[in-house]
Scaffold this motif. Structure first.
Motif, PDB file in Angstrom:
ATOM      1  N   LYS A 289       0.830  -1.213   0.000  1.00 30.59           N
ATOM      2  CA  LYS A 289       0.000   0.000   0.000  1.00 30.59           C
ATOM      3  C   LYS A 289       0.863   1.260   0.000  1.00 30.59           C
ATOM      4  O   LYS A 289       0.678   2.151  -0.824  1.00 30.59           O
ATOM      5  N   SER A 290       1.806   1.314   0.945  1.00 29.07           N
ATOM      6  CA  SER A 290       2.666   2.501   1.039  1.00 29.07           C
ATOM      7  C   SER A 290       3.511   2.639  -0.229  1.00 29.07           C
ATOM      8  O   SER A 290       3.689   3.750  -0.743  1.00 29.07           O
ATOM      9  N   THR A 291       4.004   1.520  -0.716  1.00 28.25           N
ATOM     10  CA  THR A 291       4.823   1.548  -1.931  1.00 28.25           C
ATOM     11  C   THR A 291       4.024   2.129  -3.095  1.00 28.25           C
ATOM     12  O   THR A 291       4.523   2.969  -3.850  1.00 28.25           O
TER      13      THR A 291
ATOM     14  N   ALA B 194       3.012  11.112   4.458  1.00 31.79           N
ATOM     15  CA  ALA B 194       3.594   9.805   4.755  1.00 31.79           C
ATOM     16  C   ALA B 194       3.180   9.329   6.134  1.00 31.79           C
ATOM     17  O   ALA B 194       2.672  10.095   6.953  1.00 31.79           O
ATOM     18  N   GLN B 195       3.436   8.053   6.401  1.00 31.42           N
ATOM     19  CA  GLN B 195       3.180   7.503   7.729  1.00 31.42           C
ATOM     20  C   GLN B 195       4.054   8.241   8.759  1.00 31.42           C
ATOM     21  O   GLN B 195       3.643   8.477   9.876  1.00 31.42           O
ATOM     22  N   GLU B 196       5.260   8.575   8.355  1.00 39.18           N
ATOM     23  CA  GLU B 196       6.159   9.346   9.225  1.00 39.18           C
ATOM     24  C   GLU B 196       6.084  10.783   8.704  1.00 39.18           C
ATOM     25  O   GLU B 196       6.500  11.041   7.594  1.00 39.18           O
TER      26      GLU B 196
ATOM     27  N   LEU C 194      -2.750   9.833   1.102  1.00 42.79           N
ATOM     28  CA  LEU C 194      -2.677   9.753   2.564  1.00 42.79           C
ATOM     29  C   LEU C 194      -2.326   8.333   2.994  1.00 42.79           C
ATOM     30  O   LEU C 194      -3.020   7.384   2.623  1.00 42.79           O
ATOM     31  N   ASP C 195      -1.259   8.199   3.761  1.00 51.26           N
ATOM     32  CA  ASP C 195      -0.851   6.870   4.217  1.00 51.26           C
ATOM     33  C   ASP C 195      -1.248   6.677   5.673  1.00 51.26           C
ATOM     34  O   ASP C 195      -0.693   7.325   6.556  1.00 51.26           O
ATOM     35  N   GLU C 196      -2.220   5.830   5.924  1.00 53.63           N
ATOM     36  CA  GLU C 196      -2.741   5.564   7.272  1.00 53.63           C
ATOM     37  C   GLU C 196      -2.952   6.891   8.011  1.00 53.63           C
ATOM     38  O   GLU C 196      -2.379   7.108   9.072  1.00 53.63           O
TER      39      GLU C 196
HETATM   40 MG    MG Z   1       2.251   1.017   4.858  1.00 50.07          MG
END
Ligand code: MG
Ligand code: ADP
Length: 309
Positions: free
Chosen positions: A44-46, A87-89, A161-163
């Motif tokens: 997903k993130s990729t 990003a998640q971060e 949007l990541d998580e």
């Molecule tokens: Mg991810």
């Protein structure tokens, strides 16, 4: 329209490795809200990073209307003005205030407009009271909201949007989710959300893209996939379910009746708010169903399948 055409991507370029994303195809219309779901590690993130132009593709092309999204090999600066990625971060400046972070990339030529815009964004992410607070003193969830507001500041056409709500507590999640997603719809901004949380999806997403085994397992509306869960993985997204005669039956589709062919023995009751989830045995099989009240262990119960509407 965003067009993802036959893309393949792997982190290592050795041909023997299975790519993380293998020949993906889909498109997203202007203003559409699409959820990317899949197990942890499914890519997903990729996929979001690849859409953003953070990686070079092995194969395929991505277009936003007529603009091709190119990776770092072809672009000195990663990313495009029309697209933002959270990003998640998150990437914030800890020693300046919330409003300074949000306004970081807004022009100083129009101070009045800038102030007004920052105020509007603080409202969307429900951080009005924290405008003058330094980011370093905020909680993880508050930082996540600042990152969201900052990404929205320059009115992108696409937001990735990541998580997005992973750090935000349940007390605030519901209303923040509505506020952000309604805002994006209203402004006709394409929103692509990677998530494993069904609450980020249901009620908001126009479409769900399910990633599995490096490919797209499904790409349909949440309602369609809920009614026709083609695989257990898809069904699991909508809650507890059973496989009865090879058919997926959700726990709430089993009703207690006087007598039937499906006899089970109660094992465990779990309080879930307005119902109890009951774990029971029918011979060796585990059966989950919902019941209004708690049931004692070893109670014998007959169940009937309610037709899905
Ligand atoms: Mg991810
Ligand atoms: P998800 O977001 O669905 O949890 P990711 O996109 O983070 O999945 O990861 C997909 C796969 O790619 C995983 O097997 C992960 O280990 C691998 N991966 C992620 N980032 C990198 C990286 N920077 N280098 C090498 N492999 C990576």
């Amino acid at each position: 329209m965003l067009n993802v055409q036959n893309i393949t991507f792997s982190y290592t370029k050795k041909s023997a490795d299975t790519p993380v994303l293998n020949n993906l195809n889909f498109s997203v219309n202007r203003g559409e809200h699409v959820s990317i779901i899949g197990e942890s590690g499914s890519g997903k993130s990729t996929l979001l990073k690849v859409i953003y132009g953070e990686h070079d593709l092995n194969e395929g092309q991505i277009f936003w209307d007529d603009t091709e999204i190119l990776g770092p090999k072809y672009n000195l600066v990663v990313g495009y003005d029309f697209m933002k990625y959270v990003a998640q971060e998150f990437d914030l400046m800890p020693f300046i205030t919330v409003e300074e972070n949000i306004g970081k990339h807004l022009s100083n030529f129009y101070p009045k407009e800038k102030k007004e815009r920052v105020r509007e964004l603080l409202e969307v992410v429900e951080l009005e009271d924290f405008a003058k607070t330094k980011v370093k003193t905020l909680s993880g969830g508050q930082k996540q909201r600042v990152a969201l507001a900052k990404a929205l500041a320059n009115k992108p056409e696409i937001i990735l949007l990541d998580e997005p709500f992973s750090h935000i507590d349940n007390f605030q999640k519901q209303s923040l989710r509505r506020s952000i997603f309604n805002y994006l719809k209203e402004k006709n901004i394409v929103c692509i959300v990677a998530t494993h949380d069904s609450e980020d999806v249901l009620g908001f997403a126009d479409r769900m893209i399910v990633l599995h085994d490096s490919t797209i397992m499904a790409n349909k509306s949440p309602l369609h996939l809920y009614k026709n869960p083609e695989t257990p993985l898809i069904a699991s997204f909508f809650g507890e379910f059973n496989l009865i005669n090879n058919k997926i039956i959700y726990a709430h589709e089993l009703k207690r009746v006087e007598t039937s062919d499906l006899k089970v023995l109660v094992q465990q009751s779990y309080f879930k708010g307005h119902f109890y989830l009951i774990e029971a045995y029918s011979e060796e099989d585990v059966i989950f169903f919902e019941n209004a009240t708690n049931l004692e262990r070893n109670t014998e119960v007959f169940l009937e399948i309610i037709e899905r509407q």
